[in-house]
Design a protein around this motif. Structure first.
Motif, PDB file in Angstrom:
ATOM      1  N   GLU A 216       2.382 -12.186  48.377  1.00  0.00           N
ATOM      2  CA  GLU A 216       2.713 -13.595  48.171  1.00  0.00           C
ATOM      3  C   GLU A 216       1.668 -14.493  48.846  1.00  0.00           C
ATOM      4  O   GLU A 216       1.215 -15.477  48.275  1.00  0.00           O
ATOM      5  CB  GLU A 216       4.114 -13.876  48.740  1.00  0.00           C
ATOM      6  CG  GLU A 216       4.604 -15.279  48.521  1.00  0.00           C
ATOM      7  CD  GLU A 216       5.992 -15.472  49.121  1.00  0.00           C
ATOM      8  OE1 GLU A 216       6.208 -16.535  49.735  1.00  0.00           O
ATOM      9  OE2 GLU A 216       6.843 -14.570  48.978  1.00  0.00           O
ATOM     10  N   GLN A 217       1.284 -14.108  50.063  1.00  0.00           N
ATOM     11  CA  GLN A 217       0.254 -14.863  50.784  1.00  0.00           C
ATOM     12  C   GLN A 217      -1.097 -14.753  50.078  1.00  0.00           C
ATOM     13  O   GLN A 217      -1.835 -15.734  49.975  1.00  0.00           O
ATOM     14  CB  GLN A 217       0.146 -14.359  52.234  1.00  0.00           C
ATOM     15  CG  GLN A 217       1.407 -14.528  53.053  1.00  0.00           C
ATOM     16  CD  GLN A 217       1.913 -15.957  53.040  1.00  0.00           C
ATOM     17  OE1 GLN A 217       1.174 -16.896  53.293  1.00  0.00           O
ATOM     18  NE2 GLN A 217       3.184 -16.126  52.715  1.00  0.00           N
ATOM     19  N   ALA A 218      -1.415 -13.568  49.594  1.00  0.00           N
ATOM     20  CA  ALA A 218      -2.680 -13.361  48.880  1.00  0.00           C
ATOM     21  C   ALA A 218      -2.721 -14.222  47.615  1.00  0.00           C
ATOM     22  O   ALA A 218      -3.742 -14.847  47.312  1.00  0.00           O
ATOM     23  CB  ALA A 218      -2.857 -11.884  48.532  1.00  0.00           C
TER      24      ALA A 218
ATOM     25  N   ASP B 218       4.069  -5.856  40.674  1.00  0.00           N
ATOM     26  CA  ASP B 218       4.906  -5.251  39.629  1.00  0.00           C
ATOM     27  C   ASP B 218       5.294  -3.816  39.996  1.00  0.00           C
ATOM     28  O   ASP B 218       6.436  -3.404  39.800  1.00  0.00           O
ATOM     29  CB  ASP B 218       4.176  -5.269  38.281  1.00  0.00           C
ATOM     30  CG  ASP B 218       4.021  -6.678  37.717  1.00  0.00           C
ATOM     31  OD1 ASP B 218       4.672  -7.619  38.232  1.00  0.00           O
ATOM     32  OD2 ASP B 218       3.217  -6.833  36.765  1.00  0.00           O
ATOM     33  N   THR B 219       4.340  -3.090  40.543  1.00  0.00           N
ATOM     34  CA  THR B 219       4.613  -1.702  40.959  1.00  0.00           C
ATOM     35  C   THR B 219       5.668  -1.676  42.056  1.00  0.00           C
ATOM     36  O   THR B 219       6.622  -0.889  42.000  1.00  0.00           O
ATOM     37  CB  THR B 219       3.324  -1.019  41.446  1.00  0.00           C
ATOM     38  OG1 THR B 219       2.391  -0.987  40.362  1.00  0.00           O
ATOM     39  CG2 THR B 219       3.596   0.384  41.951  1.00  0.00           C
ATOM     40  N   LEU B 220       5.494  -2.534  43.061  1.00  0.00           N
ATOM     41  CA  LEU B 220       6.449  -2.560  44.176  1.00  0.00           C
ATOM     42  C   LEU B 220       7.840  -2.994  43.720  1.00  0.00           C
ATOM     43  O   LEU B 220       8.849  -2.427  44.166  1.00  0.00           O
ATOM     44  CB  LEU B 220       5.943  -3.473  45.288  1.00  0.00           C
ATOM     45  CG  LEU B 220       4.696  -2.995  46.034  1.00  0.00           C
ATOM     46  CD1 LEU B 220       4.232  -4.058  47.026  1.00  0.00           C
ATOM     47  CD2 LEU B 220       4.945  -1.669  46.731  1.00  0.00           C
TER      48      LEU B 220
ATOM     49  N   GLU C 278      10.912   2.716  54.008  1.00  0.00           N
ATOM     50  CA  GLU C 278      10.268   2.459  52.720  1.00  0.00           C
ATOM     51  C   GLU C 278      10.623   1.051  52.220  1.00  0.00           C
ATOM     52  O   GLU C 278       9.763   0.320  51.728  1.00  0.00           O
ATOM     53  CB  GLU C 278      10.695   3.503  51.679  1.00  0.00           C
ATOM     54  CG  GLU C 278      10.158   4.891  51.977  1.00  0.00           C
ATOM     55  CD  GLU C 278      10.819   5.973  51.132  1.00  0.00           C
ATOM     56  OE1 GLU C 278      10.202   7.043  50.990  1.00  0.00           O
ATOM     57  OE2 GLU C 278      11.951   5.760  50.626  1.00  0.00           O
ATOM     58  N   TYR C 279      11.891   0.682  52.381  1.00  0.00           N
ATOM     59  CA  TYR C 279      12.337  -0.652  51.971  1.00  0.00           C
ATOM     60  C   TYR C 279      11.592  -1.723  52.775  1.00  0.00           C
ATOM     61  O   TYR C 279      11.119  -2.726  52.218  1.00  0.00           O
ATOM     62  CB  TYR C 279      13.854  -0.783  52.160  1.00  0.00           C
ATOM     63  CG  TYR C 279      14.391  -2.125  51.768  1.00  0.00           C
ATOM     64  CD1 TYR C 279      14.608  -2.437  50.430  1.00  0.00           C
ATOM     65  CD2 TYR C 279      14.679  -3.094  52.732  1.00  0.00           C
ATOM     66  CE1 TYR C 279      15.087  -3.684  50.055  1.00  0.00           C
ATOM     67  CE2 TYR C 279      15.159  -4.337  52.367  1.00  0.00           C
ATOM     68  CZ  TYR C 279      15.364  -4.631  51.033  1.00  0.00           C
ATOM     69  OH  TYR C 279      15.840  -5.874  50.672  1.00  0.00           O
ATOM     70  N   THR C 280      11.475  -1.512  54.077  1.00  0.00           N
ATOM     71  CA  THR C 280      10.759  -2.448  54.946  1.00  0.00           C
ATOM     72  C   THR C 280       9.291  -2.553  54.536  1.00  0.00           C
ATOM     73  O   THR C 280       8.719  -3.648  54.490  1.00  0.00           O
ATOM     74  CB  THR C 280      10.877  -2.016  56.425  1.00  0.00           C
ATOM     75  OG1 THR C 280      12.269  -1.978  56.773  1.00  0.00           O
ATOM     76  CG2 THR C 280      10.131  -2.955  57.348  1.00  0.00           C
ATOM     77  N   ALA C 281       8.681  -1.424  54.212  1.00  0.00           N
ATOM     78  CA  ALA C 281       7.275  -1.412  53.793  1.00  0.00           C
ATOM     79  C   ALA C 281       7.090  -2.190  52.490  1.00  0.00           C
ATOM     80  O   ALA C 281       6.140  -2.990  52.359  1.00  0.00           O
ATOM     81  CB  ALA C 281       6.776   0.021  53.639  1.00  0.00           C
ATOM     82  N   VAL C 282       7.986  -1.992  51.529  1.00  0.00           N
ATOM     83  CA  VAL C 282       7.896  -2.708  50.250  1.00  0.00           C
ATOM     84  C   VAL C 282       8.030  -4.209  50.480  1.00  0.00           C
ATOM     85  O   VAL C 282       7.261  -5.009  49.950  1.00  0.00           O
ATOM     86  CB  VAL C 282       8.960  -2.191  49.251  1.00  0.00           C
ATOM     87  CG1 VAL C 282       9.113  -3.146  48.064  1.00  0.00           C
ATOM     88  CG2 VAL C 282       8.612  -0.793  48.761  1.00  0.00           C
ATOM     89  N   LYS C 283       9.014  -4.611  51.296  1.00  0.00           N
ATOM     90  CA  LYS C 283       9.224  -6.037  51.566  1.00  0.00           C
ATOM     91  C   LYS C 283       8.020  -6.647  52.294  1.00  0.00           C
ATOM     92  O   LYS C 283       7.591  -7.768  51.969  1.00  0.00           O
ATOM     93  CB  LYS C 283      10.507  -6.257  52.387  1.00  0.00           C
ATOM     94  CG  LYS C 283      11.776  -6.063  51.583  1.00  0.00           C
ATOM     95  CD  LYS C 283      11.809  -7.059  50.437  1.00  0.00           C
ATOM     96  CE  LYS C 283      13.131  -7.010  49.707  1.00  0.00           C
ATOM     97  NZ  LYS C 283      13.116  -7.817  48.492  1.00  0.00           N
ATOM     98  N   ALA C 284       7.455  -5.927  53.241  1.00  0.00           N
ATOM     99  CA  ALA C 284       6.286  -6.427  53.973  1.00  0.00           C
ATOM    100  C   ALA C 284       5.093  -6.575  53.025  1.00  0.00           C
ATOM    101  O   ALA C 284       4.363  -7.578  53.070  1.00  0.00           O
ATOM    102  CB  ALA C 284       5.940  -5.487  55.127  1.00  0.00           C
TER     103      ALA C 284
END
Length: 181
Positions: free
Chosen positions: A153-155, A126-128, A141-147
Protein backbone atom coordinates in the motif's frame (compact mmCIF):
# COMPACT_ATOMS: atom_id res chain seq x y z
CA UNK A 1 64.63 31.94 -10.48
CA UNK A 2 62.27 32.65 -13.38
CA UNK A 3 58.68 31.61 -12.95
CA UNK A 4 57.49 29.53 -15.90
CA UNK A 5 54.49 31.06 -17.62
CA UNK A 6 51.74 28.64 -18.43
CA UNK A 7 50.21 28.62 -21.87
CA UNK A 8 46.58 29.82 -21.57
CA UNK A 9 45.47 27.61 -24.48
CA UNK A 10 46.79 24.53 -22.68
CA UNK A 11 45.11 25.62 -19.45
CA UNK A 12 41.79 26.10 -21.24
CA UNK A 13 42.04 22.68 -22.91
CA UNK A 14 42.98 21.06 -19.59
CA UNK A 15 40.03 22.72 -17.82
CA UNK A 16 37.68 21.55 -20.60
CA UNK A 17 39.10 18.04 -20.51
CA UNK A 18 38.66 17.87 -16.72
CA UNK A 19 35.01 18.91 -16.98
CA UNK A 20 34.32 16.59 -19.92
CA UNK A 21 35.84 13.74 -17.92
CA UNK A 22 33.59 14.50 -14.95
CA UNK A 23 30.49 14.89 -17.13
CA UNK A 24 31.17 11.65 -18.99
CA UNK A 25 31.65 9.71 -15.75
CA UNK A 26 28.25 10.87 -14.52
CA UNK A 27 26.31 10.28 -17.72
CA UNK A 28 25.23 6.88 -16.40
CA UNK A 29 22.59 8.83 -14.46
CA UNK A 30 21.03 9.58 -17.85
CA UNK A 31 21.46 6.00 -19.03
CA UNK A 32 24.29 7.15 -21.28
CA UNK A 33 27.70 5.48 -21.53
CA UNK A 34 30.92 7.26 -20.65
CA UNK A 35 32.13 7.25 -24.27
CA UNK A 36 28.91 8.90 -25.43
CA UNK A 37 29.36 11.37 -22.56
CA UNK A 38 32.78 12.28 -23.96
CA UNK A 39 31.16 12.80 -27.33
CA UNK A 40 28.65 15.15 -25.71
CA UNK A 41 31.44 17.08 -24.01
CA UNK A 42 33.22 17.49 -27.32
CA UNK A 43 30.09 18.91 -28.96
CA UNK A 44 29.38 21.09 -25.93
CA UNK A 45 32.76 22.85 -26.06
CA UNK A 46 33.07 23.05 -29.84
CA UNK A 47 31.16 26.38 -29.73
CA UNK A 48 30.05 25.84 -33.31
CA UNK A 49 28.39 22.94 -35.09
CA UNK A 50 30.75 20.02 -35.77
CA UNK A 51 30.77 17.02 -38.10
CA UNK A 52 31.43 13.42 -37.16
CA UNK A 53 34.78 13.69 -39.01
CA UNK A 54 35.85 16.63 -36.84
CA UNK A 55 34.86 14.79 -33.65
CA UNK A 56 36.56 11.61 -34.83
CA UNK A 57 39.89 13.42 -34.99
CA UNK A 58 39.68 14.60 -31.40
CA UNK A 59 38.13 11.45 -29.88
CA UNK A 60 39.57 8.61 -31.92
CA UNK A 61 36.14 6.95 -32.10
CA UNK A 62 34.81 5.23 -35.20
CA UNK A 63 32.19 7.11 -37.20
CA UNK A 64 29.74 4.26 -36.56
CA UNK A 65 30.17 4.59 -32.78
CA UNK A 66 29.89 8.34 -32.97
CA UNK A 67 26.78 8.15 -35.17
CA UNK A 68 25.15 5.78 -32.67
CA UNK A 69 26.22 8.06 -29.82
CA UNK A 70 24.80 11.12 -31.54
CA UNK A 71 21.48 9.30 -31.98
CA UNK A 72 21.45 8.55 -28.22
CA UNK A 73 22.24 12.18 -27.41
CA UNK A 74 19.62 13.40 -29.87
CA UNK A 75 16.94 11.18 -28.32
CA UNK A 76 17.89 12.63 -24.92
CA UNK A 77 17.46 16.17 -26.34
CA UNK A 78 21.11 16.89 -25.61
CA UNK A 79 22.25 17.53 -29.21
CA UNK A 80 20.56 18.50 -32.42
CA UNK A 81 21.45 18.68 -36.07
CA UNK A 82 22.48 22.05 -37.40
CA UNK A 83 22.66 23.55 -40.85
CA UNK A 84 25.45 25.63 -42.34
CA UNK A 85 25.51 26.96 -45.88
CA UNK A 86 27.87 25.02 -48.09
CA UNK A 87 28.32 22.08 -45.68
CA UNK A 88 26.82 18.81 -46.92
CA UNK A 89 27.79 16.64 -43.95
CA UNK A 90 25.62 16.40 -40.86
CA UNK A 91 26.51 19.02 -38.30
CA UNK A 92 25.73 18.69 -34.60
CA UNK A 93 25.43 21.22 -31.81
CA UNK A 94 24.36 21.04 -28.17
CA UNK A 95 20.76 21.83 -27.28
CA UNK A 96 20.74 25.04 -25.27
CA UNK A 97 17.91 23.97 -22.95
CA UNK A 98 19.61 21.69 -20.41
CA UNK A 99 16.38 21.59 -18.42
CA UNK A 100 14.60 19.99 -21.37
CA UNK A 101 17.40 17.41 -21.69
CA UNK A 102 17.08 16.51 -18.02
CA UNK A 103 13.29 16.35 -18.21
CA UNK A 104 13.22 14.22 -21.36
CA UNK A 105 15.71 11.70 -20.08
CA UNK A 106 14.51 11.33 -16.53
CA UNK A 107 10.79 11.39 -17.32
CA UNK A 108 11.30 8.54 -19.77
CA UNK A 109 13.21 6.49 -17.19
CA UNK A 110 10.86 7.32 -14.30
CA UNK A 111 7.75 6.48 -16.31
CA UNK A 112 9.10 3.04 -17.21
CA UNK A 113 10.09 2.45 -13.60
CA UNK A 114 6.70 3.54 -12.26
CA UNK A 115 4.76 1.37 -14.69
CA UNK A 116 6.92 -1.71 -14.08
CA UNK A 117 6.99 -1.31 -10.31
CA UNK A 118 3.25 -0.64 -10.02
CA UNK A 119 2.57 -3.74 -12.09
CA UNK A 120 4.78 -5.81 -9.76
CA UNK A 121 3.05 -4.28 -6.70
CA UNK A 122 -0.40 -5.13 -8.10
CA UNK A 123 0.63 -8.67 -9.00
CA UNK A 124 2.05 -9.30 -5.53
CA UNK A 125 -1.05 -7.79 -3.89
CA UNK A 126 -3.32 -10.04 -5.97
CA UNK A 127 -1.23 -13.06 -5.00
CA UNK A 128 -1.34 -12.17 -1.30
CA UNK A 129 -5.10 -11.51 -1.37
CA UNK A 130 -5.65 -14.83 -3.12
CA UNK A 131 -3.55 -16.61 -0.48
CA UNK A 132 -5.41 -14.81 2.31
CA UNK A 133 -8.83 -15.73 0.93
CA UNK A 134 -8.23 -19.29 -0.23
CA UNK A 135 -5.70 -20.81 2.12
CA UNK A 136 -5.66 -21.54 5.81
CA UNK A 137 -2.95 -19.46 7.37
CA UNK A 138 -1.38 -19.81 10.77
CA UNK A 139 -0.90 -16.68 12.88
CA UNK A 140 2.62 -15.90 11.63
CA UNK A 141 1.63 -16.41 7.97
CA UNK A 142 -1.42 -14.19 8.45
CA UNK A 143 0.75 -11.51 10.09
CA UNK A 144 3.27 -11.73 7.24
CA UNK A 145 0.55 -11.33 4.59
CA UNK A 146 -0.94 -8.32 6.40
CA UNK A 147 2.49 -6.70 6.84
CA UNK A 148 3.31 -7.24 3.17
CA UNK A 149 -0.05 -5.81 2.09
CA UNK A 150 0.66 -2.71 4.19
CA UNK A 151 4.10 -2.37 2.58
CA UNK A 152 2.53 -2.69 -0.88
CA UNK A 153 0.00 0.00 0.00
CA UNK A 154 2.86 2.35 0.87
CA UNK A 155 4.72 1.40 -2.32
CA UNK A 156 1.65 2.10 -4.44
CA UNK A 157 1.24 5.54 -2.83
CA UNK A 158 4.89 6.31 -3.56
CA UNK A 159 4.73 5.22 -7.21
CA UNK A 160 1.52 7.20 -7.75
CA UNK A 161 3.28 10.24 -6.26
CA UNK A 162 6.29 9.66 -8.52
CA UNK A 163 3.92 9.48 -11.48
CA UNK A 164 2.57 12.92 -10.50
CA UNK A 165 6.13 14.25 -10.26
CA UNK A 166 6.94 12.99 -13.75
CA UNK A 167 3.78 14.68 -15.03
CA UNK A 168 5.07 17.98 -13.57
CA UNK A 169 8.28 17.59 -15.56
CA UNK A 170 6.58 16.35 -18.70
CA UNK A 171 4.07 19.22 -18.75
CA UNK A 172 6.68 21.83 -17.79
CA UNK A 173 4.68 22.80 -14.70
CA UNK A 174 7.74 22.04 -12.57
CA UNK A 175 9.24 25.29 -13.87
CA UNK A 176 6.32 27.23 -12.42
CA UNK A 177 7.20 25.79 -9.00
CA UNK A 178 10.97 25.94 -9.46
CA UNK A 179 11.86 28.43 -12.21
CA UNK A 180 14.74 27.81 -14.60
CA UNK A 181 17.85 29.76 -13.69
Amino acid sequence: MVKELKNPCHQIEKAREDLIQELSQNMHLYGISESVGRLYGTVLFAHEPVTLDEMSQSLGMSKTSMSTGMRVLSEANMVEKAWKKGVRKDLYQPVDDWYKSFSTTFVKRWKVSVVNNLQAVHEMRDTLLDIEQHQELNASEYTAVKADLHTLEQAEKYYNWLSEVTELFESGQIFELIPKK
